[in-house]
Design a protein around this motif. Structure first.
Motif, PDB file in Angstrom:
ATOM      1  N   ASN A 290       0.854  -1.173   0.000  1.00 53.23           N
ATOM      2  CA  ASN A 290       0.000   0.000   0.000  1.00 53.23           C
ATOM      3  C   ASN A 290       0.900   1.237   0.000  1.00 53.23           C
ATOM      4  O   ASN A 290       1.769   1.365   0.857  1.00 53.23           O
ATOM      5  CB  ASN A 290      -0.875  -0.041   1.266  1.00 53.23           C
ATOM      6  CG  ASN A 290      -1.537   1.280   1.602  1.00 53.23           C
ATOM      7  OD1 ASN A 290      -0.864   2.241   1.964  1.00 53.23           O
ATOM      8  ND2 ASN A 290      -2.834   1.314   1.536  1.00 53.23           N
ATOM      9  N   LEU A 291       0.702   2.108  -0.971  1.00 53.44           N
ATOM     10  CA  LEU A 291       1.400   3.399  -1.025  1.00 53.44           C
ATOM     11  C   LEU A 291       0.396   4.467  -0.623  1.00 53.44           C
ATOM     12  O   LEU A 291      -0.593   4.696  -1.328  1.00 53.44           O
ATOM     13  CB  LEU A 291       1.937   3.672  -2.434  1.00 53.44           C
ATOM     14  CG  LEU A 291       2.579   5.041  -2.643  1.00 53.44           C
ATOM     15  CD1 LEU A 291       3.812   5.205  -1.754  1.00 53.44           C
ATOM     16  CD2 LEU A 291       2.941   5.234  -4.109  1.00 53.44           C
ATOM     17  N   ALA A 292       0.627   5.086   0.531  1.00 53.34           N
ATOM     18  CA  ALA A 292      -0.248   6.146   1.020  1.00 53.34           C
ATOM     19  C   ALA A 292       0.362   7.490   0.657  1.00 53.34           C
ATOM     20  O   ALA A 292       1.503   7.778   1.011  1.00 53.34           O
ATOM     21  CB  ALA A 292      -0.419   6.035   2.529  1.00 53.34           C
ATOM     22  N   LEU A 293      -0.391   8.297  -0.063  1.00 55.08           N
ATOM     23  CA  LEU A 293       0.016   9.652  -0.394  1.00 55.08           C
ATOM     24  C   LEU A 293      -0.764  10.569   0.541  1.00 55.08           C
ATOM     25  O   LEU A 293      -1.992  10.594   0.514  1.00 55.08           O
ATOM     26  CB  LEU A 293      -0.273   9.960  -1.856  1.00 55.08           C
ATOM     27  CG  LEU A 293       0.406   9.009  -2.846  1.00 55.08           C
ATOM     28  CD1 LEU A 293      -0.070   9.298  -4.268  1.00 55.08           C
ATOM     29  CD2 LEU A 293       1.913   9.110  -2.745  1.00 55.08           C
ATOM     30  N   LEU A 294      -0.051  11.287   1.393  1.00 56.30           N
ATOM     31  CA  LEU A 294      -0.666  12.081   2.455  1.00 56.30           C
ATOM     32  C   LEU A 294      -0.531  13.566   2.168  1.00 56.30           C
ATOM     33  O   LEU A 294       0.532  14.039   1.766  1.00 56.30           O
ATOM     34  CB  LEU A 294       0.039  11.788   3.787  1.00 56.30           C
ATOM     35  CG  LEU A 294       0.222  10.333   4.181  1.00 56.30           C
ATOM     36  CD1 LEU A 294       1.060  10.236   5.447  1.00 56.30           C
ATOM     37  CD2 LEU A 294      -1.117   9.650   4.357  1.00 56.30           C
ATOM     38  N   HIS A 295      -1.621  14.298   2.401  1.00 56.56           N
ATOM     39  CA  HIS A 295      -1.587  15.756   2.274  1.00 56.56           C
ATOM     40  C   HIS A 295      -2.396  16.346   3.416  1.00 56.56           C
ATOM     41  O   HIS A 295      -3.569  15.998   3.607  1.00 56.56           O
ATOM     42  CB  HIS A 295      -2.172  16.216   0.945  1.00 56.56           C
ATOM     43  CG  HIS A 295      -2.154  17.703   0.805  1.00 56.56           C
ATOM     44  ND1 HIS A 295      -1.023  18.406   0.472  1.00 56.56           N
ATOM     45  CD2 HIS A 295      -3.131  18.616   0.992  1.00 56.56           C
ATOM     46  CE1 HIS A 295      -1.299  19.687   0.450  1.00 56.56           C
ATOM     47  NE2 HIS A 295      -2.569  19.845   0.767  1.00 56.56           N
ATOM     48  N   PHE A 296      -1.773  17.245   4.185  1.00 51.81           N
ATOM     49  CA  PHE A 296      -2.453  17.874   5.310  1.00 51.81           C
ATOM     50  C   PHE A 296      -2.821  19.301   4.959  1.00 51.81           C
ATOM     51  O   PHE A 296      -1.970  20.122   4.635  1.00 51.81           O
ATOM     52  CB  PHE A 296      -1.584  17.826   6.564  1.00 51.81           C
ATOM     53  CG  PHE A 296      -1.380  16.425   7.072  1.00 51.81           C
ATOM     54  CD1 PHE A 296      -2.463  15.587   7.275  1.00 51.81           C
ATOM     55  CD2 PHE A 296      -0.123  15.940   7.322  1.00 51.81           C
ATOM     56  CE1 PHE A 296      -2.304  14.293   7.737  1.00 51.81           C
ATOM     57  CE2 PHE A 296       0.058  14.641   7.786  1.00 51.81           C
ATOM     58  CZ  PHE A 296      -1.039  13.816   7.997  1.00 51.81           C
ATOM     59  N   THR A 297      -4.104  19.606   5.038  1.00 48.04           N
ATOM     60  CA  THR A 297      -4.598  20.927   4.663  1.00 48.04           C
ATOM     61  C   THR A 297      -4.403  21.966   5.750  1.00 48.04           C
ATOM     62  O   THR A 297      -4.593  23.151   5.501  1.00 48.04           O
ATOM     63  CB  THR A 297      -6.097  20.847   4.302  1.00 48.04           C
ATOM     64  OG1 THR A 297      -6.809  20.266   5.408  1.00 48.04           O
ATOM     65  CG2 THR A 297      -6.311  20.001   3.060  1.00 48.04           C
ATOM     66  N   ASP A 298      -4.011  21.544   6.955  1.00 46.88           N
ATOM     67  CA  ASP A 298      -3.789  22.509   8.028  1.00 46.88           C
ATOM     68  C   ASP A 298      -2.355  23.031   8.059  1.00 46.88           C
ATOM     69  O   ASP A 298      -1.977  23.752   8.970  1.00 46.88           O
ATOM     70  CB  ASP A 298      -4.164  21.908   9.384  1.00 46.88           C
ATOM     71  CG  ASP A 298      -3.242  20.779   9.808  1.00 46.88           C
ATOM     72  OD1 ASP A 298      -2.575  20.179   8.948  1.00 46.88           O
ATOM     73  OD2 ASP A 298      -3.205  20.482  11.024  1.00 46.88           O
ATOM     74  N   LYS A 299      -1.567  22.680   7.060  1.00 42.59           N
ATOM     75  CA  LYS A 299      -0.169  23.114   6.994  1.00 42.59           C
ATOM     76  C   LYS A 299      -0.012  24.226   5.959  1.00 42.59           C
ATOM     77  O   LYS A 299      -0.669  24.231   4.925  1.00 42.59           O
ATOM     78  CB  LYS A 299       0.752  21.952   6.608  1.00 42.59           C
ATOM     79  CG  LYS A 299       0.646  20.736   7.504  1.00 42.59           C
ATOM     80  CD  LYS A 299       1.125  21.038   8.895  1.00 42.59           C
ATOM     81  CE  LYS A 299       1.033  19.798   9.764  1.00 42.59           C
ATOM     82  NZ  LYS A 299       1.061  20.093  11.173  1.00 42.59           N
ATOM     83  N   THR A 300       0.882  25.145   6.246  1.00 45.84           N
ATOM     84  CA  THR A 300       1.203  26.197   5.279  1.00 45.84           C
ATOM     85  C   THR A 300       2.057  25.588   4.163  1.00 45.84           C
ATOM     86  O   THR A 300       2.641  24.506   4.343  1.00 45.84           O
ATOM     87  CB  THR A 300       1.996  27.330   5.944  1.00 45.84           C
ATOM     88  OG1 THR A 300       3.275  26.824   6.338  1.00 45.84           O
ATOM     89  CG2 THR A 300       1.246  27.906   7.141  1.00 45.84           C
ATOM     90  N   PRO A 301       2.175  26.276   3.028  1.00 45.50           N
ATOM     91  CA  PRO A 301       3.062  25.770   1.975  1.00 45.50           C
ATOM     92  C   PRO A 301       4.499  25.574   2.479  1.00 45.50           C
ATOM     93  O   PRO A 301       5.166  24.616   2.088  1.00 45.50           O
ATOM     94  CB  PRO A 301       2.979  26.849   0.893  1.00 45.50           C
ATOM     95  CG  PRO A 301       1.618  27.439   1.070  1.00 45.50           C
ATOM     96  CD  PRO A 301       1.394  27.428   2.565  1.00 45.50           C
ATOM     97  N   GLU A 302       4.951  26.451   3.344  1.00 45.33           N
ATOM     98  CA  GLU A 302       6.311  26.327   3.880  1.00 45.33           C
ATOM     99  C   GLU A 302       6.447  25.082   4.752  1.00 45.33           C
ATOM    100  O   GLU A 302       7.446  24.369   4.691  1.00 45.33           O
ATOM    101  CB  GLU A 302       6.685  27.576   4.697  1.00 45.33           C
ATOM    102  CG  GLU A 302       6.805  28.848   3.877  1.00 45.33           C
ATOM    103  CD  GLU A 302       5.444  29.466   3.514  1.00 45.33           C
ATOM    104  OE1 GLU A 302       4.407  29.175   4.167  1.00 45.33           O
ATOM    105  OE2 GLU A 302       5.423  30.259   2.541  1.00 45.33           O
ATOM    106  N   GLU A 303       5.420  24.802   5.564  1.00 40.38           N
ATOM    107  CA  GLU A 303       5.437  23.593   6.391  1.00 40.38           C
ATOM    108  C   GLU A 303       5.400  22.348   5.519  1.00 40.38           C
ATOM    109  O   GLU A 303       6.097  21.366   5.789  1.00 40.38           O
ATOM    110  CB  GLU A 303       4.255  23.587   7.368  1.00 40.38           C
ATOM    111  CG  GLU A 303       4.376  24.602   8.480  1.00 40.38           C
ATOM    112  CD  GLU A 303       3.112  24.716   9.308  1.00 40.38           C
ATOM    113  OE1 GLU A 303       3.256  24.775  10.550  1.00 40.38           O
ATOM    114  OE2 GLU A 303       1.998  24.753   8.739  1.00 40.38           O
ATOM    115  N   MET A 304       4.590  22.387   4.466  1.00 43.98           N
ATOM    116  CA  MET A 304       4.513  21.231   3.556  1.00 43.98           C
ATOM    117  C   MET A 304       5.843  21.013   2.848  1.00 43.98           C
ATOM    118  O   MET A 304       6.235  19.871   2.611  1.00 43.98           O
ATOM    119  CB  MET A 304       3.375  21.405   2.545  1.00 43.98           C
ATOM    120  CG  MET A 304       1.993  21.148   3.126  1.00 43.98           C
ATOM    121  SD  MET A 304       1.785  19.513   3.904  1.00 43.98           S
ATOM    122  CE  MET A 304       2.087  18.426   2.519  1.00 43.98           C
ATOM    123  N   ASP A 305       6.555  22.081   2.514  1.00 48.23           N
ATOM    124  CA  ASP A 305       7.879  21.936   1.899  1.00 48.23           C
ATOM    125  C   ASP A 305       8.816  21.159   2.824  1.00 48.23           C
ATOM    126  O   ASP A 305       9.599  20.329   2.380  1.00 48.23           O
ATOM    127  CB  ASP A 305       8.490  23.298   1.575  1.00 48.23           C
ATOM    128  CG  ASP A 305       7.881  23.937   0.342  1.00 48.23           C
ATOM    129  OD1 ASP A 305       7.205  23.229  -0.440  1.00 48.23           O
ATOM    130  OD2 ASP A 305       8.087  25.146   0.156  1.00 48.23           O
TER     131      ASP A 305
END
Length: 137
Positions: free
Chosen positions: A49-64
């Motif tokens: 299983n490959l889980a692709l995770l994205h958190f919407t409560d993070k800023t673009p800088e945090e996601m980087d």
């Protein structure tokens, strides 16, 4: 026997990352779910299983800073046995996700280097060893 069955990657653009792995490697959709403050898209090759995770409560800088390999998961027959082995080898329990007894969630640990990994008895959606439970079906 322990089996590697789950890899989770934090991504900046969930749709683009999902399309990339499906187009390039022909992975199949295994599902999607809301997880905390974000979304997980699950892809599979039929074994892992490959889980692709994205958190919407993070800023673009945090996601980087978060983008990239997040953790991996190992399916075992006896979680308590392997937890004892983790502790004896210098690792430690980190936390447990809600629903870990139903599958597609797990108990999280850290190795002596601080690398996060999951141990699950029930496995993950799209994997060859996933155990069916009433809540997971």
């Amino acid at each position: 026997m322990a089996r590697l069955r789950h890899i989770a990657i934090m991504v900046r653009d969930l749709e683009a990352a999902t399309k990339f792995y499906k187009d390039v490697f022909e992975f199949e959709d295994a599902g999607s779910e809301t997880i905390g403050a974000g979304t997980a898209n699950y892809l599979t090759d039929g074994v892992i299983n490959l889980a692709l995770l994205h958190f919407t409560d993070k800023t673009p800088e945090e996601m980087d800073k978060l983008a990239g390999l997040n953790h991996f998961g190992i399916q075992v027959d006896d979680v308590a046995k392997y937890e004892d082995r983790v502790n004896a080898a210098g690792g430690c329990f980190f936390f447990e996700l809600a629903g870990s007894k139903q599958g597609n969630s797990e108990r999280k640990y850290k190795d002596p280097e601080g690398v996060v990994f999951d141990i699950s008895k029930h496995g993950w959606v799209g994997t060859d060893g996933r155990l069916k439970t009433e809540a997971a079906e």
